[in-house]
Design a protein around this motif. Sequence first.
Motif, PDB file in Angstrom:
ATOM      1  N   LEU A  43       1.989   2.107 -22.263  1.00  0.00           N
ATOM      2  CA  LEU A  43       1.407   1.986 -21.153  1.00  0.00           C
ATOM      3  C   LEU A  43       2.127   2.721 -19.839  1.00  0.00           C
ATOM      4  O   LEU A  43       2.184   2.765 -18.786  1.00  0.00           O
ATOM      5  CB  LEU A  43       1.408   0.576 -20.693  1.00  0.00           C
ATOM      6  N   ALA A  45       3.236   5.376 -18.273  1.00  0.00           N
ATOM      7  CA  ALA A  45       2.719   6.940 -18.234  1.00  0.00           C
ATOM      8  C   ALA A  45       3.347   7.637 -16.960  1.00  0.00           C
ATOM      9  O   ALA A  45       4.202   6.969 -16.239  1.00  0.00           O
ATOM     10  CB  ALA A  45       1.287   6.881 -17.916  1.00  0.00           C
ATOM     11  N   ASN A  77       6.327   2.479 -11.721  1.00  0.00           N
ATOM     12  CA  ASN A  77       5.046   2.118 -12.344  1.00  0.00           C
ATOM     13  C   ASN A  77       4.269   1.062 -11.336  1.00  0.00           C
ATOM     14  O   ASN A  77       4.702   0.159 -10.780  1.00  0.00           O
ATOM     15  CB  ASN A  77       5.104   1.461 -13.589  1.00  0.00           C
ATOM     16  N   ARG A  79       0.169  -0.955 -11.045  1.00  0.00           N
ATOM     17  CA  ARG A  79      -1.026  -1.169 -11.620  1.00  0.00           C
ATOM     18  C   ARG A  79      -1.774  -2.004 -10.625  1.00  0.00           C
ATOM     19  O   ARG A  79      -1.313  -3.064 -10.102  1.00  0.00           O
ATOM     20  CB  ARG A  79      -0.654  -2.045 -12.792  1.00  0.00           C
ATOM     21  N   THR A 330      -8.858  10.096 -17.284  1.00  0.00           N
ATOM     22  CA  THR A 330      -7.376   9.444 -16.920  1.00  0.00           C
ATOM     23  C   THR A 330      -6.879  10.558 -15.858  1.00  0.00           C
ATOM     24  O   THR A 330      -7.505  11.224 -15.251  1.00  0.00           O
ATOM     25  CB  THR A 330      -6.415   9.580 -18.251  1.00  0.00           C
ATOM     26  N   ASN A 335      -3.771   7.559 -21.412  1.00  0.00           N
ATOM     27  CA  ASN A 335      -4.547   6.008 -21.332  1.00  0.00           C
ATOM     28  C   ASN A 335      -4.987   5.626 -19.592  1.00  0.00           C
ATOM     29  O   ASN A 335      -4.085   6.123 -18.788  1.00  0.00           O
ATOM     30  CB  ASN A 335      -3.576   4.952 -21.831  1.00  0.00           C
ATOM     31  N   SER A 336      -6.019   4.983 -19.602  1.00  0.00           N
ATOM     32  CA  SER A 336      -6.440   4.395 -18.344  1.00  0.00           C
ATOM     33  C   SER A 336      -7.016   2.982 -18.705  1.00  0.00           C
ATOM     34  O   SER A 336      -7.622   2.808 -19.491  1.00  0.00           O
ATOM     35  CB  SER A 336      -7.388   5.480 -17.363  1.00  0.00           C
ATOM     36  N   ALA A 350      -5.423   1.468 -13.314  1.00  0.00           N
ATOM     37  CA  ALA A 350      -4.163   2.258 -13.715  1.00  0.00           C
ATOM     38  C   ALA A 350      -4.522   3.323 -14.686  1.00  0.00           C
ATOM     39  O   ALA A 350      -5.375   3.266 -15.502  1.00  0.00           O
ATOM     40  CB  ALA A 350      -3.088   1.218 -14.119  1.00  0.00           C
ATOM     41  N   SER A 351      -3.587   4.352 -14.719  1.00  0.00           N
ATOM     42  CA  SER A 351      -3.647   5.563 -15.704  1.00  0.00           C
ATOM     43  C   SER A 351      -2.239   6.071 -15.729  1.00  0.00           C
ATOM     44  O   SER A 351      -1.371   6.042 -14.721  1.00  0.00           O
ATOM     45  CB  SER A 351      -4.538   6.623 -15.136  1.00  0.00           C
ATOM     46  N   ASP A 352      -2.028   6.450 -16.911  1.00  0.00           N
ATOM     47  CA  ASP A 352      -0.849   7.217 -17.431  1.00  0.00           C
ATOM     48  C   ASP A 352      -1.222   8.557 -16.561  1.00  0.00           C
ATOM     49  O   ASP A 352      -2.260   9.098 -16.399  1.00  0.00           O
ATOM     50  CB  ASP A 352      -0.834   7.631 -18.997  1.00  0.00           C
ATOM     51  N   ASN A 356       2.786  11.050 -19.613  1.00  0.00           N
ATOM     52  CA  ASN A 356       2.915   9.548 -20.234  1.00  0.00           C
ATOM     53  C   ASN A 356       4.259   8.977 -19.955  1.00  0.00           C
ATOM     54  O   ASN A 356       4.591   7.951 -20.909  1.00  0.00           O
ATOM     55  CB  ASN A 356       2.704   9.558 -21.702  1.00  0.00           C
ATOM     56  N   THR A 359       3.079   5.181 -15.186  1.00  0.00           N
ATOM     57  CA  THR A 359       1.744   4.623 -14.820  1.00  0.00           C
ATOM     58  C   THR A 359       1.479   4.537 -13.293  1.00  0.00           C
ATOM     59  O   THR A 359       2.499   3.968 -12.758  1.00  0.00           O
ATOM     60  CB  THR A 359       1.563   3.636 -15.756  1.00  0.00           C
TER      61      THR A 359
END
Length: 372
Positions: A43, A45, A77, A79, A330, A335-336, A350-352, A356, A359
């Motif tokens: 996660l 990212a 990070n 989120r 993304t 990942n997202s 949230a997205s990487d 990566n 995030t």
Amino acid sequence: MAAASVTEIHRWFRGDFRTKNVCSYNVNMHSRYAIAIVMAISLIAGCKDRNTASGLSPSNQSRAFRIKALPCVDGLNYRAYAINDQGLIAGAMSKVQEDPLLPCAWIDNKAVAIKLENGQKGVAYAVSGNGQIGGIVWDDRNIEHGFVTDSILGKGISIEPSNSTICATGPDSTFYGSIRNQPNQDVMCRFESGKVCRYPTLSYSSEIHGANASGSVVGSYLSKPHSMPTAFAVLSGKTISIGGFGKSSSGQAINLHNQIVGHSMTRAGTWHAFLWQKGKVRDLGTLGGTNSWAYDINDSGTIVGYSQVKGDKAIHAFVWQDGAMKDLGTLGGNNSYAEAINNDGTIVGASDLPGNKQTVAFIGRFANTAAK
């Protein structure tokens, strides 16, 4: 892709902050635990050209939607977990490779930490229509407490009793969650004007995950210790069980029309997002991968969540509308995750980022039509 431990993955998912022990399995974190088991991806990212990045070509990404990064600071990070109809967004921020440090909100296009006393950590999960923010903090003994702010700036924070959580909001100034009586046993509660109102006991253990503006709630319960969770809803004072289409299920959100979304274990043992309405459960499918999870629905019936993509090597945010699940792409990383949608069709998550290693929270808007 950068690898992350199961514990790191586990802690970053909403609902898992109730416990720092990845081996715990209870109603408060069952769905995220399942994700941690089926995922071995990061996660975590750098914050470069975030506002125009996309992880998919225009032909693959939903044509009506393009995600953009919310303002962030390099090395942190972010989120986003919640957004109200006025556009106030709340979530959590942390240093890269560390647990969440502070709940935060995006105010005047800037991420603002909600300051807590004595170095407490926390995460914001809910935003009311009048701008109050609710979530969870941990004290210096690592015991969780629900919290509610008196304003969007985080002044006058009200700390709820020990072993309480706040995960949802319904009518203005009303928040929902649970209080833990003993290990693995929770009682669902309503937090309003400084008072804690406990619901009648529902089976062995239960927790509220979502609520609508009329005060109907959804969540999951355990019928006995160490059992698999089952989704439920309280509609007009009546409790109903939502079995899903397998051995386990979790209700995550409910709109004003009592449409409910969540995820259910299938007969094959995988997890699929579902839509419940008028007593019927609909499997929403996946983005080509094995598992999917739904986390929010607005009053127009537009659903958001995330799904593994083909090959199960990444997870992408999705929007489900008009009978189809659409990949939101993304911000350049693997990942997202779409966490919430308001009634204007604004989605946050949230997205990487590319590489990566970081995030960040994202925002975007999708046109609303009724769910079919």
